[in-house]
Motif scaffolding. Structure first.
Motif, PDB file in Angstrom:
ATOM      1  N   VAL A 146      28.035 -23.205  37.081  1.00 14.72           N
ATOM      2  CA  VAL A 146      26.617 -23.782  37.332  1.00 14.72           C
ATOM      3  C   VAL A 146      26.551 -22.996  38.768  1.00 14.72           C
ATOM      4  N   THR A 147      24.871 -22.850  39.111  1.00 16.17           N
ATOM      5  CA  THR A 147      24.571 -23.294  39.794  1.00 16.17           C
ATOM      6  C   THR A 147      24.301 -24.486  40.943  1.00 16.17           C
ATOM      7  N   LEU A 148      24.919 -24.581  42.379  1.00  9.89           N
ATOM      8  CA  LEU A 148      24.337 -25.537  42.950  1.00  9.89           C
ATOM      9  C   LEU A 148      23.610 -25.220  44.019  1.00  9.89           C
ATOM     10  N   LEU A 149      22.798 -26.243  45.005  1.00 13.13           N
ATOM     11  CA  LEU A 149      21.771 -26.236  45.968  1.00 13.13           C
ATOM     12  C   LEU A 149      22.227 -27.432  46.348  1.00 13.13           C
ATOM     13  N   LEU A 150      22.371 -26.932  48.267  1.00 10.25           N
ATOM     14  CA  LEU A 150      22.773 -27.762  48.637  1.00 10.25           C
ATOM     15  C   LEU A 150      21.942 -28.189  50.211  1.00 10.25           C
TER      16      LEU A 150
ATOM     17  N   GLY B 191      19.685 -27.126  55.624  1.00  6.97           N
ATOM     18  CA  GLY B 191      18.252 -26.447  54.990  1.00  6.97           C
ATOM     19  C   GLY B 191      18.852 -26.530  53.472  1.00  6.97           C
ATOM     20  N   LEU B 192      18.595 -25.343  52.687  1.00  6.65           N
ATOM     21  CA  LEU B 192      18.971 -25.270  51.384  1.00  6.65           C
ATOM     22  C   LEU B 192      19.716 -23.619  51.160  1.00  6.65           C
ATOM     23  N   VAL B 193      20.571 -24.323  51.059  1.00  2.00           N
ATOM     24  CA  VAL B 193      21.832 -22.669  50.257  1.00  2.00           C
ATOM     25  C   VAL B 193      22.449 -22.697  48.869  1.00  2.00           C
ATOM     26  N   VAL B 194      23.010 -21.889  48.432  1.00  2.00           N
ATOM     27  CA  VAL B 194      23.107 -21.330  47.019  1.00  2.00           C
ATOM     28  C   VAL B 194      24.704 -21.424  47.343  1.00  2.00           C
ATOM     29  N   PHE B 195      25.267 -22.270  45.844  1.00  2.00           N
ATOM     30  CA  PHE B 195      26.920 -22.002  45.221  1.00  2.00           C
ATOM     31  C   PHE B 195      26.248 -21.272  43.966  1.00  2.00           C
ATOM     32  N   THR B 196      26.617 -20.379  43.598  1.00  2.00           N
ATOM     33  CA  THR B 196      27.407 -20.060  42.233  1.00  2.00           C
ATOM     34  C   THR B 196      28.086 -19.652  41.412  1.00  2.00           C
ATOM     35  N   GLN B 197      28.637 -19.861  40.513  1.00  3.95           N
ATOM     36  CA  GLN B 197      30.042 -19.703  39.847  1.00  3.95           C
ATOM     37  C   GLN B 197      29.625 -18.675  38.765  1.00  3.95           C
ATOM     38  N   ASP B 198      28.340 -18.944  38.587  1.00  8.43           N
ATOM     39  CA  ASP B 198      27.833 -17.778  37.240  1.00  8.43           C
ATOM     40  C   ASP B 198      27.453 -16.169  37.948  1.00  8.43           C
ATOM     41  N   ARG B 199      27.977 -15.536  37.343  1.00  3.05           N
ATOM     42  CA  ARG B 199      28.429 -13.694  37.606  1.00  3.05           C
ATOM     43  C   ARG B 199      27.015 -13.303  37.828  1.00  3.05           C
ATOM     44  N   ARG B 200      25.786 -13.506  36.918  1.00  2.00           N
ATOM     45  CA  ARG B 200      24.914 -12.968  36.670  1.00  2.00           C
ATOM     46  C   ARG B 200      24.055 -13.970  37.539  1.00  2.00           C
TER      47      ARG B 200
ATOM     48  N   PHE C 299      32.955 -27.575  41.084  1.00  2.00           N
ATOM     49  CA  PHE C 299      33.409 -27.388  42.587  1.00  2.00           C
ATOM     50  C   PHE C 299      34.376 -25.899  42.431  1.00  2.00           C
ATOM     51  N   ARG C 300      34.672 -24.862  41.646  1.00  2.00           N
ATOM     52  CA  ARG C 300      35.851 -23.644  41.754  1.00  2.00           C
ATOM     53  C   ARG C 300      35.168 -22.904  41.589  1.00  2.00           C
ATOM     54  N   GLN C 301      35.175 -21.637  42.225  1.00  2.67           N
ATOM     55  CA  GLN C 301      34.633 -19.908  42.318  1.00  2.67           C
ATOM     56  C   GLN C 301      33.841 -20.045  42.820  1.00  2.67           C
ATOM     57  N   LEU C 302      33.309 -20.820  43.509  1.00  4.39           N
ATOM     58  CA  LEU C 302      31.845 -20.993  43.849  1.00  4.39           C
ATOM     59  C   LEU C 302      31.736 -19.968  45.174  1.00  4.39           C
ATOM     60  N   GLU C 303      30.758 -19.051  44.637  1.00  7.03           N
ATOM     61  CA  GLU C 303      30.414 -18.219  45.945  1.00  7.03           C
ATOM     62  C   GLU C 303      28.545 -18.520  46.462  1.00  7.03           C
ATOM     63  N   CYS C 304      28.276 -18.089  47.978  1.00  6.24           N
ATOM     64  CA  CYS C 304      27.001 -18.003  48.798  1.00  6.24           C
ATOM     65  C   CYS C 304      26.450 -17.601  48.780  1.00  6.24           C
ATOM     66  N   PHE C 305      25.900 -16.087  48.075  1.00  7.79           N
ATOM     67  CA  PHE C 305      25.303 -15.420  49.233  1.00  7.79           C
ATOM     68  C   PHE C 305      23.528 -15.477  49.363  1.00  7.79           C
ATOM     69  N   THR C 306      23.323 -16.894  50.175  1.00 14.05           N
ATOM     70  CA  THR C 306      22.330 -17.327  51.464  1.00 14.05           C
ATOM     71  C   THR C 306      22.745 -17.963  51.853  1.00 14.05           C
ATOM     72  N   PRO C 307      23.152 -17.109  52.910  1.00 11.04           N
ATOM     73  CA  PRO C 307      24.086 -17.419  54.101  1.00 11.04           C
ATOM     74  C   PRO C 307      22.997 -18.213  55.400  1.00 11.04           C
ATOM     75  N   LEU C 308      23.580 -19.207  56.010  1.00 10.78           N
ATOM     76  CA  LEU C 308      23.388 -20.054  56.803  1.00 10.78           C
ATOM     77  C   LEU C 308      24.202 -20.505  58.102  1.00 10.78           C
ATOM     78  N   ALA C 309      23.897 -20.211  59.402  1.00 12.11           N
ATOM     79  CA  ALA C 309      25.023 -20.067  60.754  1.00 12.11           C
ATOM     80  C   ALA C 309      24.970 -21.546  60.403  1.00 12.11           C
ATOM     81  N   ALA C 310      25.911 -22.185  61.405  1.00  7.29           N
ATOM     82  CA  ALA C 310      26.423 -23.362  61.692  1.00  7.29           C
ATOM     83  C   ALA C 310      24.809 -24.455  62.451  1.00  7.29           C
TER      84      ALA C 310
END
Length: 266
Positions: A76-80, A148-157, A133-144
């Motif tokens: 899955v891909t999650l939008l936070l 706003g919008l941040v993307v976490f995904t466990q989908d390799r593609r 909620f396991r093995q999620l990676e974030c490729f849309t960095p956002l400082a503290a």
């Protein structure tokens, strides 16, 4: 539901992995048993257990939901909607990667991803699983300091696509500023500035109000927008990312998340 119960108890040494017990009781492979457990289809003494490695005693009742199918759980891909005070995707990538920026020591926004914080307006009929909620990676960095919008995904593609395309995806942010902009400052924000020694690509920057600027540009890196504002005499006091590519924050409340819809594309 199928219920299996053996004996009345047992010593700790008699315990076994839940997935192994389910495989024995269902007559399926160990991997299929793990899928059943991770899919939320198995109860132990009346409580759903999603941990294939959980230890169970011989006397515990194992119940498998009727009609449950052993299927691999798709990634899955999650939008936070990240609040300020939390950082996402920093200090993770190699040199030159936007995620390589040093974190501030703020807590990781991934900790906000849990069943209780799912957006109530999330529409797809997706069953929330601990596996999501396991093995999620974030490729849309956002400082503290930003929200706003941040993307976490466990989908390799999806991870590969974001890693390769994040520099070319347009991002939209609303920035609250204070101070007096320098002569010709708006034009300089749109083109002509540098950040960390590299010329910035053209940007679309416009006033939304007397104290708010809208930025739409590609390749935004942590710390870049505050530096751009400072270069024209302004100080950024708040930054909120509204959009990444074609995916928008929309009505997602702060501190909550939703699933990326199957038809959504960045």
């Amino acid at each position: 539901m199928r219920e299996h119960q053996h004996g009345t108890g047992g010593a700790d040494g008699d315990s076994t992995r839940l997935a192994k017990r389910v495989a024995e009781l269902q007559g399926c492979s160990r991997r299929e048993a793990e899928w059943l457990v991770e899919g939320g289809h198995v109860q132990v003494d009346g409580q759903v257990s999603e941990l294939p490695g959980a230890r169970v005693q011989p006397g515990q009742a194992i119940v498998v939901a009727a009609g449950a199918r052993a299927q691999e759980i798709p990634p899955v891909t999650l939008l936070l909607h990240k609040p300020t005070g939390w950082e996402a995707g920093l200090g993770q990538g190699p040199a030159g990667d936007p995620r390589h920026a040093r974190g501030s020591g703020a807590p990781d926004a991934a900790a906000l991803l849990e069943p209780a914080t799912r957006y109530a307006g999330d529409s797809p009929p997706v069953r929330v699983l601990q596996r999501h909620f396991r093995q999620l990676e974030c490729f849309t960095p956002l400082a503290a300091a930003a929200s706003g919008l941040v993307v976490f995904t466990q989908d390799r593609r999806m991870a590969r696509r974001l890693e390769e395309d994040i520099e070319t995806l347009e991002q939209e942010c609303v920035v609250t500023v204070e101070g007096r902009i320098a002569e010709g400052g708006l034009a300089r924000l749109c083109q002509g500035l540098e950040f960390n020694g590299r010329p910035l690509p053209p940007a679309k920057v416009s006033w939304q109000s007397e104290t708010r600027l809208r930025f739409a540009m590609k390749g935004i890196r942590p710390g870049q927008i505050p530096a751009m504002c400072e270069a024209v005499g302004l100080r950024a006091t708040a930054i909120k990312r509204l959009r990444i590519g074609r995916v928008a924050l929309a009505k997602l409340p702060e501190g909550q998340w939703r699933y990326l819809l199957p038809w959504e594309r960045f």
